[in-house]
Design a protein around this motif. Structure first.
Motif, PDB file in Angstrom:
ATOM      1  N   THR A  57      45.253  39.917  34.942  1.00  0.00           N
ATOM      2  CA  THR A  57      45.173  41.281  34.424  1.00  0.00           C
ATOM      3  C   THR A  57      44.488  41.274  33.071  1.00  0.00           C
ATOM      4  N   CYS A  65      44.495  50.739  35.866  1.00  0.00           N
ATOM      5  CA  CYS A  65      45.820  50.814  36.498  1.00  0.00           C
ATOM      6  C   CYS A  65      46.841  51.599  35.679  1.00  0.00           C
ATOM      7  N   ALA A 103      42.882  42.733  37.817  1.00  0.00           N
ATOM      8  CA  ALA A 103      43.267  44.094  37.434  1.00  0.00           C
ATOM      9  C   ALA A 103      42.845  44.376  36.006  1.00  0.00           C
TER      10      ALA A 103
END
Length: 869
Positions: free
Chosen positions: A268, A337, A362
């Protein structure tokens, strides 16, 4: 002076084209131009001019040709004499072949470095230098061949760049394939280009053509690279390209190395808004990554399905995604996100636990917070990287820009955040760096005294956007605020009708870098859009415009231009969903009309799961009514209530989804049940598409209920003419499939099935492609079992990607029949048992279940066992 050899040999002075002379002066100029700036030995020149039989006084003859060429060029100093030979005294870029080679090399390097936009520009410019065959009017076959090979390599690289950008020309590639039929690289490009246009059936046929030709001409199989492209298409991997980048990537080398070194399956990228997380993710990912933009969506699984080009079925979206990804090595990018963090985390954990070869990258302002996550912070740029970024972007709008101490000051004051730096650099077209530095200093001094607990973008980026806002006049501000209403960008038509400003104001916003213009759409960066939307919104006008668009589009989706209209609605998908959601809260009657108008588009696209939530909210806000629009809403939000609502509906039917949903829920009508007024109304309809559908229905019932083959064929042909007159591919494919079932000529059945495959291939309808491929295999069973097996395997692969359990079951049943005929009864039983386990509920599953159980009973009889054993 410029010399051209990419075509007939030419020379141009500042005054115009020069007459070079006869064959030998032209050959001499070409040979010198090929090695421009270098000394070409005398013996080499003599050999090039006279070949194997030079004159006895070859040196004097050469000198004579040089003299003639010098006179033709009008400047004797251009051809220098040296003891070892002669030299053309020009810079390399003054000869078209050398400029071509330089541009082509730069273009191929850009392509290798992952920048197809720059590669396309350079390679196209290089190939435009060609005026015909190289050295067209001189006898130099060796040199000409080498140049033509360079041209071919550049052409291939240009096609590769355009494929990455999603804009390859199928006709151009087809022409090259015809010229070079054994070039597998070109064959692969053709397959990829067809697949990108939604023409999967043609792409698969292109592979079959290549395989047959290679076997016939060379006795070989397709290369692993070509087979890999074929497998991607079979799996439904449309290879949707990552978003094209219009500017170069600057800095972030440490972050790129860190991402490359990590072995975690979930990485991420975290950091504040404007830090460049998305751009870094795109740079780190390979070209085959699957990009899911979550910024404009509220349903994460539905957005992921759309990115994979899949439609919903009875399976939950998470299970559909698992079917598509569990046996596939892939990288999934979940971008933006933060506003759907819980959904994103849940989907990531589900997919990672069920798809062992999947990796996820992500981007979010906060971690997903699940086991196995590795964080990769994206901090502000380092000072030298900030200055490099500012300088690069400033030179795009001001080529004469030179960095100075003010440049360093600006980057420092902007905290090294890329978005802020790019916005500031865009102003160098009209402001000095001293002016910019002074203005930013004022803004930051004000904001640093504000709320230190505010979101990062409100501490720094807000100052940059507000400063940009202050530079706009009143019309520009009004348009910027109105345009910010659009969640998915806007076309020029939408800007003019919703925002009510002319193109000059829009162009001013593009010039001032508040709006990006690409592919006929106008978009704002998220941060700018959020700021501008605080000043004004035009949601009512936005919803009214998209209702009008949906009403215009709906009938077109069933006519000749349906592919173009489907693409247009797909481009506006985010705006359409936004309009439905806004109208649901503020104008439920408008929302009801919008949902009805979009129902067929959603059905073909496969978006029913995505719209189910908002349809449920709308159902709670509108009164119960006996209208077609309300029945469609029930089909989307509460299908269990639709049957009762249909009983009170009398027609006329305007939206085909009402009929299709009716058929999907109820199955074939009971011939002994009393007729309803709605049935009579539908059969009396003047709508040509509904007439075609009724003909299709009559054909099916004539055969299924009465066994009347002639009547079924007559009704089918009438329905087919109706659909083909409309140019409607979906309906045509359904009827062609029925005709293939009805004909007693197996070869005609195959031809009809192939025609149906081509029709749905143009629509990119993956479910129909999978189902028809399976039925093609059924029709091949008694003709060519080996080809039938290949078709069943294709159908199985495509159905897995599309999440079609019933189609998978029927494909396995077909493979079981082949295994049974070959004597492999154990494999046949295993396949049929697997098929039984695939099937669930619904009348379509029941029909498949009957076929599977009949095949199993036949097999068990051959094994000497009872069906219950």
């Amino acid at each position: 002076m410029h010399v051209g050899i990419l075509g007939p040999v030419e020379a141009h002075s500042p005054d115009g084209k020069l007459s070079v002379g006869g064959p030998r002066p032209r050959t001499l100029l070409a040979v010198l131009a090929l090695r421009v700036g270098d000394i070409v030995p005398l013996d080499r020149l003599i050999d090039e001019l006279y070949g194997a039989e030079p004159p006895s006084d070859a040196a004097n003859a050469l000198q004579g040709q040089v003299s003639r060429l010098r006179r033709a060029l009008g400047d004797a100093s251009l051809i220098e004499f040296h003891p070892a030979g002669y030299r053309l005294a020009l810079a390399p870029d003054q000869v078209d072949a050398h400029r071509f080679a330089s541009l082509a090399a730069e273009g191929q390097q850009a392509l290798e470095q992952g920048d197809p936009q720059v590669a396309e520009s350079l390679l196209a410019e290089a190939l435009q230098l060609w005026r015909g065959p190289a050295l067209a009017d001189v006898d130099a076959p060796g040199h000409a061949t080498r140049l033509e090979q360079q041209r071919s390599a550049a052409t291939s690289a240009l096609i590769a760049a355009r494929i990455r950008l999603g804009k390859a020309d199928v006709q151009e590639i087809s022409s090259l394939v015809q010229q070079h039929p054994l070039d597998e690289r070109l064959r692969g490009y053709l397959m990829q280009a067809l697949n990108q246009q939604g023409r999967q059936a043609e792409a698969l046929q292109a592979f079959e053509d290549a395989r047959s030709l290679l076997a016939e001409e060379l006795g070989t199989d397709p290369s692993p690279e070509l087979r890999a492209i074929h497998l991607q298409i079979l799996r439904g991997q449309t290879h949707r390209e990552l978003p094209a980048q219009l500017t170069s990537f600057v800095g972030r080398q440490e972050e790129l190395r860190r991402i490359a070194s990590l072995t975690a399956r979930l990485i991420t990228l975290t950091g504040p808004g404007g830090a460049g997380k998305t751009r870094l993710a795109l740079q780190a990912a390979g070209p085959d990554a699957i990009f899911v933009d979550l910024a404009p969506v509220k349903d994460v699984p539905a957005a992921a399905l759309q990115a994979l080009g899949l439609k919903e079925t009875v399976l939950a979206p998470e299970d559909r995604l698992t079917l598509a990804l569990r046996e596939r090595e892939a990288l999934l990018i979940l971008d933006n996100c933060e506003h759907v963090i819980v959904q994103a985390a849940q989907l990531a954990q589900h997919l990672l636990s069920s798809c062992p070869s999947l990796r996820i990258l992500a981007t979010s302002r906060e971690p997903l917070g699940i086991t196995g996550e590795t964080l990769c912070p994206v901090p502000p740029l380092k000072p030298e990287q900030s200055v490099a970024l500012f300088t690069d972007r400033a030179r795009l709008v001001n080529p004469a820009f030179v960095q100075d101490q003010h440049t360093v000051d600006i980057c420092r004051e902007l905290d090294g955040l890329p978005l802020a730096i790019e916005l500031a650099a865009a102003r160098t077209r009209t402001l000095t760096t001293a002016d910019i530095s002074a203005r930013l200093s004022d803004r930051f001094r004000l904001l640093t005294k504000g709320n230190r607990a505010a979101a990062p973008r409100h501490q720094t980026l807000r100052a940059v956007v507000e400063w940009s806002w202050d530079l706009l006049d009143s019309d520009e501000r009004d348009l910027a605020a109105s345009l910010a209403t659009f969640s998915g960008g806007a076309t020029l038509e939408a800007v003019e009708q919703v925002c009510r400003h002319d193109i000059e104001v829009l162009e001013a916003l593009v010039d001032k870098s508040l709006v990006d213009a690409a592919d006929g759409r106008y978009r704002m960066l998220v941060t700018i859009r959020e700021f501008c939307a605080e000043h004004k919104r035009v949601d009512a006008e936005h919803a009214a415009y998209f209702l009008d668009l949906a009403l215009r589009a709906d009938p077109e989706l069933r006519q000749r231009n349906q592919v173009q209209w489907f693409a247009r609605l797909t481009a506006e998908h985010a705006n359409l969903m936004q309009a439905v959601e806004w109208a649901t809260e503020h104008d439920p009657e408008l929302a009801l009309r919008l949902v009805s108008a979009l129902s067929w588009y959603w059905y073909v696209k496969g978006s029913r799961t995505e719209v189910k939530g908002v349809a449920g909210k709308l159902l709670a806000r509108v009164p119960e009514q006996s209208t077609e629009d309300y029945v469609i809403l029930l089909a989307l939000a509460a299908p269990e209530r639709m049957q009762d609502a249909l009983a009170g509906l009398t027609g006329p039917i305007r939206r085909p989804f009402a009929l299709v949903a009716w058929a999907m829920l109820s199955g074939p009508p009971d011939p002994f049940a009393p007729r309803t007024e709605l049935q009579n109304e539908v059969e009396r309809s003047d709508d040509p598409w509904i007439k075609g559908l009724m003909g299709f229905s009559k054909a099916y019932l004539s055969w299924a209920a009465d066994g009347d083959r002639p009547a079924a064929i007559e009704n089918s042909r009438s329905a087919l003419r109706q659909f083909q007159d409309l140019g409607e591919r979906w309906g045509s494919a359904q009827v062609l499939d029925v005709l293939a079932t009805l004909t007693e000529d197996p070869h005609e059945a195959l031809a009809l099935t192939d025609e149906a495959l081509r029709a749905v291939g143009e629509l990119g309808a993956k479910e129909e492609l999978a189902e028809l491929r399976g039925r093609r295999a059924d029709r091949l069973l008694d003709i060519d079992p080996d080809e039938a097996e290949r078709d069943y395997l294709q159908a199985l692969e495509m159905a897995t990607q599309a999440g079609l359990a019933a189609t998978r079951a029927l494909a396995n049943a077909g493979l079981a029949k082949i295994a049974q005929r070959r004597g492999d009864l154990a494999r046949a039983e295993r396949l049929l048992r697997e098929a039984q386990q695939e099937l669930g509920f619904g009348w379509m599953h029941n029909a498949a279940k009957q076929s599977v159980e009949a095949a199993l009973a036949d097999l068990l009889t051959e094994l000497g066992r009872t069906p219950g054993a």
